[in-house]
Design an enzyme around this catalytic site. Sequence first.
Site, PDB file in Angstrom:
ATOM      1  CD  GLU A  92      -3.030  -0.899   1.908  1.00 34.78           C
ATOM      2  OE1 GLU A  92      -3.345   0.137   2.764  1.00 34.78           O
ATOM      3  OE2 GLU A  92      -3.947  -1.944   2.410  1.00 34.78           O
ATOM      4  CG  HIS A 102      -4.794   3.753   1.645  1.00 36.58           C
ATOM      5  ND1 HIS A 102      -5.879   4.624   2.091  1.00 36.58           N
ATOM      6  CD2 HIS A 102      -5.209   2.475   1.798  1.00 36.58           C
ATOM      7  CE1 HIS A 102      -6.776   3.842   2.442  1.00 36.58           C
ATOM      8  NE2 HIS A 102      -6.162   2.685   2.206  1.00 36.58           N
ATOM      9  CG  HIS A 108      -7.456  -0.822  -0.722  1.00 33.59           C
ATOM     10  ND1 HIS A 108      -8.791  -0.632  -0.173  1.00 33.59           N
ATOM     11  CD2 HIS A 108      -6.590  -0.370   0.427  1.00 33.59           C
ATOM     12  CE1 HIS A 108      -8.804  -0.166   1.109  1.00 33.59           C
ATOM     13  NE2 HIS A 108      -7.734   0.161   1.549  1.00 33.59           N
ATOM     14  CG  ASP A 132      -8.707   1.311   4.893  1.00 35.04           C
ATOM     15  OD1 ASP A 132      -7.284   1.425   5.445  1.00 35.04           O
ATOM     16  OD2 ASP A 132      -9.123   1.397   3.758  1.00 35.04           O
TER      17      ASP A 132
END
Length: 134
Positions: A24, A79, A81, A92
């Site tokens: 990530e 970010h 995934h 999260d």
Amino acid sequence: MTVEISSALRDRLCVAAKATPDIEVCGLVFGTSERVEDIAFCANVAPEPRRTFEIDPVALFAALRAERNGGPAVIGYWHSHPSGDVRPSATDAARAAADGKIWLIVAGDILGGWRALPGKGGATAFDAVTLNVV
């Protein structure tokens, strides 16, 4: 809620996610409540970067300090995934502050937008944000 983002910024996020498909990648989002004006790439200092992210606190504190001194406003975080799902994960939600910040999540060529808000029982909930790519 709708937030504008340029196609150039969206493309930078997608390129970063595809360049590091096994971890990530993450960073900061700058702008206003109506528009993403810039992004920053930050080191992911999480112990398990393949499953989660943690923005380097040095970079985060520097951005917040700059904002206090008249620099760009930190309006959220981004970010990737690697799983391919742009929805916030359970991890999260467990780690997010319900502070109203925007979360951009990128998976391949797809970008999702969310706002972190208070949920039931003290948990963080995410409301979808419509991203208007211009």
